[in-house]
Write a protein that holds these residues in place. Structure first.
Motif, PDB file in Angstrom:
ATOM      1  N   ASN A 188       0.814  -1.213   0.000  1.00  0.00           N
ATOM      2  CA  ASN A 188       0.000   0.000   0.000  1.00  0.00           C
ATOM      3  C   ASN A 188       0.851   1.268   0.000  1.00  0.00           C
ATOM      4  OD1 ASN A 188      -2.211  -1.656  -0.010  1.00  0.00           O
ATOM      5  ND2 ASN A 188      -2.866  -1.185   2.059  1.00  0.00           N
ATOM      6  N   ALA A 189       1.979   1.246   0.691  1.00  0.00           N
ATOM      7  CA  ALA A 189       2.872   2.408   0.681  1.00  0.00           C
ATOM      8  C   ALA A 189       3.459   2.617  -0.716  1.00  0.00           C
ATOM      9  CB  ALA A 189       3.991   2.244   1.711  1.00  0.00           C
ATOM     10  N   THR A 190       3.771   1.532  -1.404  1.00  0.00           N
ATOM     11  CA  THR A 190       4.262   1.633  -2.782  1.00  0.00           C
ATOM     12  C   THR A 190       3.194   2.244  -3.678  1.00  0.00           C
ATOM     13  OG1 THR A 190       5.743  -0.239  -2.465  1.00  0.00           O
ATOM     14  CG2 THR A 190       5.206   0.333  -4.734  1.00  0.00           C
ATOM     15  N   THR A 191       1.953   1.841  -3.471  1.00  0.00           N
ATOM     16  CA  THR A 191       0.849   2.423  -4.242  1.00  0.00           C
ATOM     17  C   THR A 191       0.722   3.918  -3.944  1.00  0.00           C
ATOM     18  OG1 THR A 191      -0.336   0.331  -4.285  1.00  0.00           O
ATOM     19  CG2 THR A 191      -1.639   2.318  -4.656  1.00  0.00           C
ATOM     20  N   ALA A 192       0.832   4.291  -2.675  1.00  0.00           N
ATOM     21  CA  ALA A 192       0.736   5.708  -2.292  1.00  0.00           C
ATOM     22  C   ALA A 192       1.843   6.527  -2.950  1.00  0.00           C
ATOM     23  CB  ALA A 192       0.805   5.855  -0.773  1.00  0.00           C
ATOM     24  N   VAL A 193       3.054   5.991  -2.965  1.00  0.00           N
ATOM     25  CA  VAL A 193       4.182   6.686  -3.596  1.00  0.00           C
ATOM     26  C   VAL A 193       3.939   6.810  -5.103  1.00  0.00           C
ATOM     27  CG1 VAL A 193       6.646   6.491  -4.159  1.00  0.00           C
ATOM     28  CG2 VAL A 193       5.864   6.113  -1.817  1.00  0.00           C
ATOM     29  N   ALA A 194       3.456   5.749  -5.735  1.00  0.00           N
ATOM     30  CA  ALA A 194       3.215   5.775  -7.181  1.00  0.00           C
ATOM     31  C   ALA A 194       2.118   6.771  -7.544  1.00  0.00           C
ATOM     32  CB  ALA A 194       2.846   4.382  -7.681  1.00  0.00           C
ATOM     33  N   VAL A 195       1.042   6.799  -6.773  1.00  0.00           N
ATOM     34  CA  VAL A 195      -0.056   7.735  -7.056  1.00  0.00           C
ATOM     35  C   VAL A 195       0.436   9.174  -6.913  1.00  0.00           C
ATOM     36  CG1 VAL A 195      -2.269   8.584  -6.177  1.00  0.00           C
ATOM     37  CG2 VAL A 195      -1.917   6.138  -6.508  1.00  0.00           C
ATOM     38  N   THR A 196       1.167   9.449  -5.847  1.00  0.00           N
ATOM     39  CA  THR A 196       1.672  10.810  -5.648  1.00  0.00           C
ATOM     40  C   THR A 196       2.683  11.182  -6.718  1.00  0.00           C
ATOM     41  OG1 THR A 196       1.290  10.632  -3.265  1.00  0.00           O
ATOM     42  CG2 THR A 196       2.777  12.367  -4.002  1.00  0.00           C
ATOM     43  N   ALA A 197       3.547  10.245  -7.112  1.00  0.00           N
ATOM     44  CA  ALA A 197       4.526  10.520  -8.165  1.00  0.00           C
ATOM     45  C   ALA A 197       3.820  10.888  -9.467  1.00  0.00           C
ATOM     46  CB  ALA A 197       5.442   9.321  -8.377  1.00  0.00           C
ATOM     47  N   GLY A 198       2.731  10.194  -9.782  1.00  0.00           N
ATOM     48  CA  GLY A 198       1.956  10.529 -10.985  1.00  0.00           C
ATOM     49  C   GLY A 198       1.364  11.925 -10.905  1.00  0.00           C
ATOM     50  N   LYS A 199       0.869  12.297  -9.725  1.00  0.00           N
ATOM     51  CA  LYS A 199       0.320  13.643  -9.544  1.00  0.00           C
ATOM     52  C   LYS A 199       1.405  14.704  -9.698  1.00  0.00           C
ATOM     53  CE  LYS A 199      -3.428  12.381  -6.380  1.00  0.00           C
ATOM     54  NZ  LYS A 199      -3.934  12.548  -5.001  1.00  0.00           N
ATOM     55  N   VAL A 200       2.581  14.451  -9.126  1.00  0.00           N
ATOM     56  CA  VAL A 200       3.692  15.403  -9.237  1.00  0.00           C
ATOM     57  C   VAL A 200       4.117  15.537 -10.690  1.00  0.00           C
ATOM     58  CG1 VAL A 200       6.114  15.818  -8.606  1.00  0.00           C
ATOM     59  CG2 VAL A 200       4.478  15.052  -6.863  1.00  0.00           C
ATOM     60  N   LYS A 201       4.223  14.420 -11.394  1.00  0.00           N
ATOM     61  CA  LYS A 201       4.602  14.434 -12.812  1.00  0.00           C
ATOM     62  C   LYS A 201       3.635  15.287 -13.628  1.00  0.00           C
ATOM     63  CE  LYS A 201       4.277  11.435 -16.823  1.00  0.00           C
ATOM     64  NZ  LYS A 201       3.364  12.314 -17.517  1.00  0.00           N
ATOM     65  N   ARG A 202       2.332  15.032 -13.442  1.00  0.00           N
ATOM     66  CA  ARG A 202       1.322  15.789 -14.204  1.00  0.00           C
ATOM     67  C   ARG A 202       1.345  17.274 -13.837  1.00  0.00           C
ATOM     68  NH1 ARG A 202      -1.083  10.947 -13.252  1.00  0.00           N
ATOM     69  NH2 ARG A 202      -2.210  11.647 -11.396  1.00  0.00           N
ATOM     70  N   SER A 203       1.488  17.571 -12.570  1.00  0.00           N
ATOM     71  CA  SER A 203       1.521  18.964 -12.136  1.00  0.00           C
ATOM     72  C   SER A 203       2.743  19.690 -12.699  1.00  0.00           C
ATOM     73  CB  SER A 203       1.527  19.033 -10.609  1.00  0.00           C
ATOM     74  OG  SER A 203       1.615  20.366 -10.168  1.00  0.00           O
ATOM     75  N   ALA A 204       3.900  19.041 -12.649  1.00  0.00           N
ATOM     76  CA  ALA A 204       5.119  19.653 -13.181  1.00  0.00           C
ATOM     77  C   ALA A 204       4.991  19.898 -14.681  1.00  0.00           C
ATOM     78  CB  ALA A 204       6.329  18.770 -12.889  1.00  0.00           C
ATOM     79  N   ALA A 205       4.454  18.915 -15.404  1.00  0.00           N
ATOM     80  CA  ALA A 205       4.278  19.068 -16.856  1.00  0.00           C
ATOM     81  C   ALA A 205       3.312  20.209 -17.164  1.00  0.00           C
ATOM     82  CB  ALA A 205       3.787  17.763 -17.468  1.00  0.00           C
ATOM     83  N   GLN A 206       2.260  20.314 -16.387  1.00  0.00           N
ATOM     84  CA  GLN A 206       1.290  21.389 -16.597  1.00  0.00           C
ATOM     85  C   GLN A 206       1.922  22.755 -16.305  1.00  0.00           C
ATOM     86  OE1 GLN A 206      -2.168  21.090 -14.109  1.00  0.00           O
ATOM     87  NE2 GLN A 206      -3.262  22.697 -15.208  1.00  0.00           N
ATOM     88  N   ARG A 207       2.719  22.829 -15.250  1.00  0.00           N
ATOM     89  CA  ARG A 207       3.357  24.094 -14.869  1.00  0.00           C
ATOM     90  C   ARG A 207       4.325  24.596 -15.940  1.00  0.00           C
ATOM     91  NH1 ARG A 207       3.346  25.293  -9.248  1.00  0.00           N
ATOM     92  NH2 ARG A 207       2.140  23.756  -8.087  1.00  0.00           N
ATOM     93  N   ILE A 208       4.960  23.686 -16.671  1.00  0.00           N
ATOM     94  CA  ILE A 208       5.981  24.075 -17.639  1.00  0.00           C
ATOM     95  C   ILE A 208       5.429  24.123 -19.066  1.00  0.00           C
ATOM     96  CG2 ILE A 208       6.914  21.760 -18.090  1.00  0.00           C
ATOM     97  CD1 ILE A 208       8.961  24.977 -17.505  1.00  0.00           C
ATOM     98  N   SER A 209       4.204  23.695 -19.258  1.00  0.00           N
ATOM     99  CA  SER A 209       3.607  23.698 -20.603  1.00  0.00           C
ATOM    100  C   SER A 209       3.399  25.118 -21.111  1.00  0.00           C
ATOM    101  CB  SER A 209       2.254  22.983 -20.594  1.00  0.00           C
ATOM    102  OG  SER A 209       2.442  21.619 -20.379  1.00  0.00           O
ATOM    103  N   GLY A 210       3.492  25.262 -22.425  1.00  0.00           N
ATOM    104  CA  GLY A 210       3.185  26.535 -23.062  1.00  0.00           C
ATOM    105  C   GLY A 210       4.384  27.430 -23.310  1.00  0.00           C
ATOM    106  N   HIS A 211       5.572  26.999 -22.945  1.00  0.00           N
ATOM    107  CA  HIS A 211       6.763  27.805 -23.219  1.00  0.00           C
ATOM    108  C   HIS A 211       7.201  27.547 -24.661  1.00  0.00           C
ATOM    109  CE1 HIS A 211       7.545  29.367 -19.204  1.00  0.00           C
ATOM    110  NE2 HIS A 211       6.957  28.256 -18.786  1.00  0.00           N
TER     111      HIS A 211
END
Length: 125
Positions: free
Chosen positions: A25-48
Motif C-alpha cells: 500500500n505504501a508503494t501504491t501511495a508513492v506511485a499515485v503521488t509521483a503521478g500527480k507530481v509528474k502531471r503537475s510539473a508538466a502542466q506548470r511548464i507547458s506553453g513555453h
C-alpha cells in the motif's frame, strides 16, 4: 517455573502479513503521488515556446529499496528536451529559472503523507 506461550506463530504470521500489506500500500501511495507530481510539473511548464517537447519528457519511476518505496520524478534525458531539466528548473546566468518540479512536489507532499498514513492504518487493522 514454566511459561507456556500460545499463539506466537499465529501472531508472527499476522505481523508478517501486515508488513507485506503496508509495503504494498505504501508503494501504491508513492506511485499515485509521483503521478500527480509528474502531471503537475508538466502542466506548470507547458506553453513555453522554446520548450514544446519538455513537458512530455517528465516521467517517474517507482522502486522498492530496503528503506521502502522510492520515486524518481523528472525529465528523462533520453527524451526530446529531457536533458534541459536542470537548466529549466534552476536557470543559468543567461536564463532565469522556471521552477516546476519543486513546486509540484511541494503541492503534493501532504498527499503522500496521507497515503502512507492510510497504508499503515490498513495494515494494522
Amino acid at each position: 517455573m514454566t511459561v507456556i506461550v500460545t499463539g506466537a506463530r499465529e501472531t508472527a504470521a499476522a505481523l508478517m502479513a501486515s508488513i507485506a500489506l503496508m509495503e504494498r500500500n505504501a508503494t501504491t501511495a508513492v506511485a499515485v503521488t509521483a503521478g500527480k507530481v509528474k502531471r503537475s510539473a508538466a502542466q506548470r511548464i507547458s506553453g513555453h515556446a522554446h520548450l514544446p517537447a519538455y513537458p512530455s519528457s517528465i516521467t517517474y519511476d517507482v522502486t522498492r529499496s530496503p528503506a521502502g518505496p522510492e520515486a524518481e520524478i523528472g525529465p528523462d534525458k533520453g527524451r526530446r528536451q529531457g536533458p534541459l531539466g536542470n537548466i529549466v528548473e534552476y536557470g543559468t546566468r543567461n536564463n532565469a529559472p522556471i521552477p516546476h518540479l519543486g513546486p509540484a512536489l511541494e503541492e503534493h507532499a501532504d498527499d503522500l503523507i496521507r497515503g502512507v498514513e492510510i497504508a499503515v492504518w490498513q495494515a494494522l487493522r
